[in-house]
Write an enzyme that holds these catalytic residues in place. Structure first.
Site, PDB file in Angstrom:
ATOM      1  N   GLY A  15       0.825  -1.225   0.000  1.00 38.92           N
ATOM      2  CA  GLY A  15       0.000   0.000   0.000  1.00 38.92           C
ATOM      3  C   GLY A  15       0.851   1.264   0.000  1.00 38.92           C
ATOM      4  N   ASP A  16       0.145   2.397  -0.143  1.00 37.24           N
ATOM      5  CA  ASP A  16       0.813   3.694  -0.235  1.00 37.24           C
ATOM      6  C   ASP A  16       1.581   4.095   1.010  1.00 37.24           C
ATOM      7  OD1 ASP A  16       0.350   4.463  -2.744  1.00 37.24           O
ATOM      8  OD2 ASP A  16      -0.815   6.267  -2.208  1.00 37.24           O
ATOM      9  N   ALA A  18       2.928   2.263   3.339  1.00 36.64           N
ATOM     10  CA  ALA A  18       4.163   1.494   3.492  1.00 36.64           C
ATOM     11  C   ALA A  18       5.223   1.984   2.512  1.00 36.64           C
ATOM     12  CB  ALA A  18       3.872   0.010   3.271  1.00 36.64           C
ATOM     13  N   LYS A 186       7.693  15.483  14.379  1.00 34.70           N
ATOM     14  CA  LYS A 186       8.313  16.579  13.605  1.00 34.70           C
ATOM     15  C   LYS A 186       9.282  17.337  14.507  1.00 34.70           C
ATOM     16  CE  LYS A 186       4.955  16.774  10.030  1.00 34.70           C
ATOM     17  NZ  LYS A 186       5.269  16.905   8.644  1.00 34.70           N
ATOM     18  N   HIS A 244      -3.396  15.784  14.550  1.00 35.62           N
ATOM     19  CA  HIS A 244      -2.104  16.476  14.433  1.00 35.62           C
ATOM     20  C   HIS A 244      -2.096  17.838  15.132  1.00 35.62           C
ATOM     21  CE1 HIS A 244      -1.469  13.369  11.619  1.00 35.62           C
ATOM     22  NE2 HIS A 244      -1.789  13.990  10.512  1.00 35.62           N
ATOM     23  N   ARG A 370       7.902  27.410  13.518  1.00 37.15           N
ATOM     24  CA  ARG A 370       7.560  26.976  12.167  1.00 37.15           C
ATOM     25  C   ARG A 370       7.869  25.483  12.072  1.00 37.15           C
ATOM     26  NH1 ARG A 370       9.980  30.841   8.530  1.00 37.15           N
ATOM     27  NH2 ARG A 370      11.815  29.541   8.383  1.00 37.15           N
ATOM     28  N   GLN A 372       6.912  23.468   9.510  1.00 32.32           N
ATOM     29  CA  GLN A 372       7.354  23.185   8.146  1.00 32.32           C
ATOM     30  C   GLN A 372       6.833  24.251   7.212  1.00 32.32           C
ATOM     31  OE1 GLN A 372       5.477  19.330   7.882  1.00 32.32           O
ATOM     32  NE2 GLN A 372       3.749  20.130   6.766  1.00 32.32           N
ATOM     33  N   LYS A 380       9.238  37.618  17.100  1.00 34.31           N
ATOM     34  CA  LYS A 380       9.092  38.923  16.450  1.00 34.31           C
ATOM     35  C   LYS A 380       9.147  39.992  17.530  1.00 34.31           C
ATOM     36  CE  LYS A 380       6.187  39.049  12.988  1.00 34.31           C
ATOM     37  NZ  LYS A 380       6.246  38.661  11.583  1.00 34.31           N
TER      38      LYS A 380
HETATM   39  C1  BG6 Z   1      -2.114  13.163   6.990  1.00 40.98           C
HETATM   40  C2  BG6 Z   1      -3.409  13.585   6.359  1.00 40.98           C
HETATM   41  O1  BG6 Z   1      -2.348  12.608   8.251  1.00 40.98           O
HETATM   42  O2  BG6 Z   1      -1.260  14.286   7.121  1.00 40.98           O
HETATM   43  C3  BG6 Z   1      -3.143  14.197   4.994  1.00 40.98           C
HETATM   44  O3  BG6 Z   1      -4.260  12.472   6.217  1.00 40.98           O
HETATM   45  C4  BG6 Z   1      -2.144  15.321   5.118  1.00 40.98           C
HETATM   46  O4  BG6 Z   1      -4.340  14.676   4.401  1.00 40.98           O
HETATM   47  C5  BG6 Z   1      -0.900  14.867   5.893  1.00 40.98           C
HETATM   48  O5  BG6 Z   1      -1.774  15.721   3.809  1.00 40.98           O
HETATM   49  C6  BG6 Z   1       0.036  16.028   6.177  1.00 40.98           C
HETATM   50  O6  BG6 Z   1       1.263  15.553   6.641  1.00 40.98           O
HETATM   51  P1  BG6 Z   1       2.606  16.342   6.316  1.00 40.98           P
HETATM   52  O7  BG6 Z   1       3.640  15.627   7.107  1.00 40.98           O
HETATM   53  O8  BG6 Z   1       2.814  16.274   4.847  1.00 40.98           O
HETATM   54  O9  BG6 Z   1       2.370  17.745   6.773  1.00 40.98           O
END
Ligand code: BG6
Length: 484
Positions: A15-16, A18, A186, A244, A370, A372, A380
């Protein structure tokens, strides 16, 4: 674990997830010398592939990993194996077990008596429980630890998440389960706890007396692009906000943990999540992108599998109140969306106006993490513009990682988190009670949104989102400045 034999078994290896995340992260660890030479990576999926076919399928994404070379890739592939089997077949999982024993013995487990297994479930959550119940009785190591990694979405509301947690608890102990939220891996997010608790500078300011608002932003410059059918069942709130971004909020707002142990850190996160008032429809604004005539980018409902009358949110802004002594009344605003003008994730902690305003309307101080792209922490501040004049200028005290730590390559979040699983460090994984506390905040409002209670505001693909979102944020006291 470095001296013992370890196998990483990736279920759903074709799958994607993995291919794009799990296997490249393991290769990244290998390149850093953190995956032992005795470790076997074993892909398991239904497709009937030879080992060479499997290598061909995974190589294109591995080649893109920083520091890869033909030689190192060849060595790593030498550690990658493939077993095909069904997910509902005990016999197939027993055959996987036999293959694992063979590989472990080859790596010296028969002498050391130690062999550990990490099962990575790169599978749809709806099959987690049934697949686990099938492989657990036949495929677990009897000679060391067994750990299981699972990915969101963990359910679609409080009740279904609780059901999933209960179903998995029938097969694994809480200690064996590692619920990944990759934002916790991150680099700049990991710095939040260090920055807050290893420096005195901001500690006295970190409360409602000095902080006016906190804004957490997540923007992506692309839409659902073919994933629309899947996304329509989920929406942006479940996709990134409830997990997240709420995790980033918890790291920003939690109290100092008693220690850095995984349980102490997660206790504090649970505590602060439990102080957040459940969202109501007044606390959230949703949007959905429409086609951009100029660039030719499609609208959300143009995506295959998305009904024309979908009310699914691809953008959302929500304001949270944390009802505790430190934060009550400080709006924590999360703003997230797809098909926006840029890729960005950051946390902005805006301080109040300077009392007395000796310099007229000096801009507020703002501390920005930040996440990403280009990890940075900057503050600031106002300064005197150099020269004979008396003008003020807003500038930054700047900790941009690539200029401050030029020799370090920043690991991918999955790399960091898989390393933690191998080391048995649970600090950056989501505990069951944390998950429950997170769903409780969203449960009611998500049910209302699912029932179509709100029509999403349209915004053009590639824009900053609906204009009303800026008004929503401004109405809660956030003052926009230059690079917002
Ligand atoms: C995933 C979401 O959990 O996190 C995606 O399902 C999203 O929709 C992704 O694009 C974002 O992760 P990153 O690490 O690219 O900011």
């Amino acid at each position: 674990f470095r001296s013992a034999s370890v196998s990483v078994i990736v279920l759903g290896a074709s799958g994607d997830l993995a291919k794009k995340k799990t296997l490249p992260a393991l290769y990244g660890l290998f390149l850093r010398g953190l995956l032992p030479a005795e470790a076997a990576v074993v892909g398991y999926a239904r497709s009937d592939l030879s080992r060479a076919d499997f290598h061909d399928r995974i190589s294109p994404n591995l080649e893109k990993v920083d520091g890869s070379s033909d030689d190192s890739l060849a060595v790593f592939l030498g550690q990658c194996h493939y077993v095909s089997g069904q997910y509902d077949s005990s016999e197939d999982f027993a055959a996987l077990h036999d293959e694992l024993i063979r590989l472990e013995d080859e790596a010296g487990a028969s002498e050391s008596g130690e062999a550990h297994r990490l099962f990575y479930l790169a599978l749809p959550p709806k099959v987690f429980a049934s697949v686990s119940a099938t492989f657990e009785p036949v495929a677990m190591s009897q000679r060391g630890w067994n750990r299981v990694v699972v990915e969101k979405p963990f359910g679609r509301d409080l009740a279904s998440s609780n059901e999933l947690v209960a179903a998995l608890a029938e097969t694994f102990t809480e200690d064996q389960q590692f619920r990944i939220d990759h934002y916790l891996g991150k680099e700049a997010a990991l710095n939040m706890v260090v920055f807050r608790f290893a420096n005195l500078t901001f500690q006295p300011l970190w409360n409602r007396n000095y902080i006016s608002t906190v804004e957490i932003t997540f923007k992506e410059p692309f839409g659902t692009e073919g994933r629309g059918g899947y996304f329509d069942e989920i929406g942006i709130v479940r996709d990134v906000m409830q997990n997240h971004l709420l995790q980033l909020l918890a790291l920003t707002a939690m109290e100092r943990p008693i220690s850095l142990s995984a349980e102490d850190v997660r206790d504090e996160k649970v505590k602060v999540l439990r102080c957040i008032e459940p969202l109501t429809l007044d606390d959230i604004l949703i949007g959905q992108y429409v086609a951009n005539e100029e660039t030719g980018k499609p609208g959300y409902t143009d995506d295959d599998g998305v009904p024309d009358d979908s009310r699914c949110a691809t953008f959302a802004t929500a304001a949270f109140n944390i009802r505790n002594e430190r934060w009550d009344g400080v709006p924590f605003i999360i703003r997230c969306g797809k098909a926006l003008n840029e890729r960005k994730a950051n946390i902005r902690i805006q301080l109040r106006d300077t009392p007395g305003q000796l310099f007229g309307d000096a801009a507020r101080n703002e501390l920005v993490f930040r996440i990403q792209p280009s990890e940075a922490i900057y503050l600031k501040v106002m300064a005197k513009k150099p020269g004979l004049g008396d003008e003020l200028v807003q500038t930054e005290l700047d900790l941009t990682y690539h200029s401050r730590f030029p020799c370090e390559t920043i690991p991918d979040a999955y790399e960091r988190l898989l390393y933690d699983v191998l080391r048995g460090d649970r600090s950056h994984f989501v505990r069951a009670d944390e998950l429950e506390a997170a769903w409780r905040i969203f449960d009611d409002v998500l049910h209302k949104l699912d029932d179509g209670a709100v029509e999403p505001l349209p915004y053009v693909y590639g824009s900053r989102g609906p204009d009303a979102a800026d008004d929503f944020v401004a109405a809660r006291g956030y003052v926009r400045s230059g690079d917002y």
